[in-house]
Design a protein around this motif. Structure first.
Motif, PDB file in Angstrom:
ATOM      1  N   GLN A 197     -10.010   3.740  -2.021  1.00 16.80           N
ATOM      2  CA  GLN A 197      -8.977   3.438  -2.998  1.00 16.80           C
ATOM      3  C   GLN A 197      -8.448   2.515  -2.906  1.00 16.80           C
ATOM      4  N   ALA A 198      -7.151   3.273  -1.757  1.00 15.63           N
ATOM      5  CA  ALA A 198      -6.184   2.013  -1.857  1.00 15.63           C
ATOM      6  C   ALA A 198      -7.154   0.646  -0.965  1.00 15.63           C
ATOM      7  N   TRP A 227      -7.487  -1.090  -4.697  1.00 12.42           N
ATOM      8  CA  TRP A 227      -6.833  -1.127  -5.215  1.00 12.42           C
ATOM      9  C   TRP A 227      -5.778  -2.873  -4.340  1.00 12.42           C
ATOM     10  N   TYR A 228      -6.136  -2.852  -3.313  1.00 13.43           N
ATOM     11  CA  TYR A 228      -4.658  -3.775  -2.599  1.00 13.43           C
ATOM     12  C   TYR A 228      -5.990  -4.990  -3.065  1.00 13.43           C
ATOM     13  N   ILE A 284      -4.534  -0.195   7.561  1.00 10.26           N
ATOM     14  CA  ILE A 284      -4.280   0.826   6.857  1.00 10.26           C
ATOM     15  C   ILE A 284      -5.151   1.923   8.551  1.00 10.26           C
ATOM     16  N   TRP A 290      -8.895   6.851   1.192  1.00  8.60           N
ATOM     17  CA  TRP A 290      -8.963   5.289   2.058  1.00  8.60           C
ATOM     18  C   TRP A 290      -8.854   4.091   1.192  1.00  8.60           C
ATOM     19  N   ARG A 308       1.676   6.652  -6.873  1.00 10.42           N
ATOM     20  CA  ARG A 308       0.869   7.343  -7.148  1.00 10.42           C
ATOM     21  C   ARG A 308       1.544   9.276  -6.876  1.00 10.42           C
ATOM     22  N   TYR A 362       2.382   1.776  -3.741  1.00  6.71           N
ATOM     23  CA  TYR A 362       1.367   1.663  -3.983  1.00  6.71           C
ATOM     24  C   TYR A 362       0.805   3.520  -4.038  1.00  6.71           C
ATOM     25  N   LEU A 363       1.153   3.958  -2.972  1.00 13.37           N
ATOM     26  CA  LEU A 363       0.510   5.569  -2.865  1.00 13.37           C
ATOM     27  C   LEU A 363       1.630   6.716  -2.974  1.00 13.37           C
ATOM     28  N   ILE A 420       0.822  -1.465   0.455  1.00 13.76           N
ATOM     29  CA  ILE A 420       0.078   0.233  -0.434  1.00 13.76           C
ATOM     30  C   ILE A 420       0.982   0.743  -0.054  1.00 13.76           C
ATOM     31  N   LEU A 451      -5.126   9.545  -3.094  1.00  9.60           N
ATOM     32  CA  LEU A 451      -6.220   8.744  -3.069  1.00  9.60           C
ATOM     33  C   LEU A 451      -6.732   8.676  -1.972  1.00  9.60           C
TER      34      LEU A 451
END
Length: 106
Positions: free
Chosen positions: A40-41, A44-45, A71, A38, A20, A16-17, A13, A36
């Motif tokens: 959306q993250a 994605w995961y 998260i 929370w 982005r 990826y963040l 995560i 993004l």
């Protein structure tokens, strides 16, 4: 959850963040970073774990809970992720924009 599972989810995560944020949402230099939410993250995961989850709704629910726990810990305990913008206490936490803390090294 084992430490290895936690580390795997948190690194995926955070990486990826950060990628982005670096994209900036455009070609031109100096464009605004793309943050993004929370939710959306999380989505994605879960998409990344699609093979592991399969068609099982129970496994999807388990992974969703696990991802949300990770998260939440990254924000509230480890301070790896931070909220972006207005930090209103009310409202759905899944709608808040999050980013990797600038001092965190991946």
């Amino acid at each position: 959850i084992t430490f290895e599972q936690y580390e795997s989810i948190s690194n995926a995560i955070a990486t990826y963040l950060r990628s982005r944020e670096g994209d900036g949402g455009g070609e031109e230099e100096g464009s605004e970073p793309q943050y993004l939410t929370w939710g959306q993250a999380e989505e994605w995961y879960l998409e990344q774990c699609e093979e592991q989850i399969g068609d099982s709704m129970e496994e999807l629910d388990r992974m969703r809970k696990l991802t949300n726990l990770v998260i939440r810990r990254l924000i509230k305990v480890d301070r790896v992720l931070v909220y972006i913008g207005a930090e209103e206490e009310q409202g759905d936490e899944r709608e808040k924009k999050i980013a990797v803390h600038p001092n965190y090294v991946i």
